[in-house]
Design an enzyme around this catalytic site. Sequence first.
Site, mmCIF file in Angstrom:
data_model
loop_
_atom_site.group_PDB
_atom_site.id
_atom_site.type_symbol
_atom_site.label_atom_id
_atom_site.label_comp_id
_atom_site.label_asym_id
_atom_site.label_seq_id
_atom_site.Cartn_x
_atom_site.Cartn_y
_atom_site.Cartn_z
ATOM 1 N N SER A 136 -20.230 -75.670 -72.813
ATOM 2 C CA SER A 136 -20.990 -74.681 -73.581
ATOM 3 C C SER A 136 -21.456 -75.306 -74.886
ATOM 4 O O SER A 136 -20.830 -76.240 -75.404
ATOM 5 C CB SER A 136 -20.093 -73.472 -73.879
ATOM 6 O OG SER A 136 -20.652 -72.640 -74.871
ATOM 7 N N TYR A 149 -12.350 -69.024 -76.731
ATOM 8 C CA TYR A 149 -13.341 -69.487 -75.748
ATOM 9 C C TYR A 149 -13.974 -70.797 -76.212
ATOM 10 O O TYR A 149 -14.090 -71.759 -75.442
ATOM 11 C CB TYR A 149 -14.414 -68.423 -75.555
ATOM 12 C CG TYR A 149 -15.514 -68.853 -74.611
ATOM 13 C CD1 TYR A 149 -15.344 -68.752 -73.240
ATOM 14 C CD2 TYR A 149 -16.724 -69.365 -75.097
ATOM 15 C CE1 TYR A 149 -16.343 -69.156 -72.361
ATOM 16 C CE2 TYR A 149 -17.721 -69.773 -74.229
ATOM 17 C CZ TYR A 149 -17.526 -69.661 -72.867
ATOM 18 O OH TYR A 149 -18.520 -70.077 -72.012
#
Length: 260
Positions: A136, A149
Amino acid sequence: MKTLLITGAVGGIGLATAKHFALLGWRVGLYDIDQVAVAAVLEDPALSHCFGAHCDVTETDSVSAMIEHFMQNSGGRMDALINNAGVLSSGEFADMADADCQRMININVLGLTRVAQAGFSALKTTPGSVLVNLCSVSSVHGIPTLAVYSASKFYVNGFTEALALEWRKHGIRVSCIKPPIVKTSMGEAAALGLGGSGDIPVLPEDVAGTIDRIVAGRGTGYFMDAQSRVWSLLDRWLWESAREWLAARLTGYHTLQQGK
């Protein structure tokens, strides 16, 4: 026929990627914790030459069974392994439930690691094989409201870089994709947590197309847009306060704080 295994395959990026490669003629194995959903998506005519089964990436025996099932149905080949299964919970870290934090670590970190390790032998015996880990843009700088996360994706990035070096001698290329927020249920939750509108331009199909380029290409880490690439470069060279200022503005967190 080339073969591809993908985890977290029944929705979002996973399903878009499975369909993308299936349309290119690949034989795709779709695996997900939701066995009913796996059976349902395999009824799609676009996936008529594909297969799949249940897999819980937090369980070693389940991951081992997935690899065995895939190899039995793929003719003993694994040209590509897409390590896609992941979860996201957003919010201020001080307010996060312990169960949500543990779930992200168990799936995004330990699950991804478990799948890579279990898939190693199959990848090694398939010439020109590729492992692609879903990372990400949140691995560039820690993202407020996405602390755990984001940290899990820092792990994915480091893990990918290490395996790219270790597995090169085995003929396995290892890479990762670092998309911005994607228009999925997870992406919408992340955007709302940062005070966004939910208007997200990047689609799962866009990610699938980039994964295709990764599998066919070279390199270890792929950003999908110019802003992410520039942010990554600036984050390496700016001083700490400037890095924090930039991260707060690019993620929209400064606007969220001003609205409180």
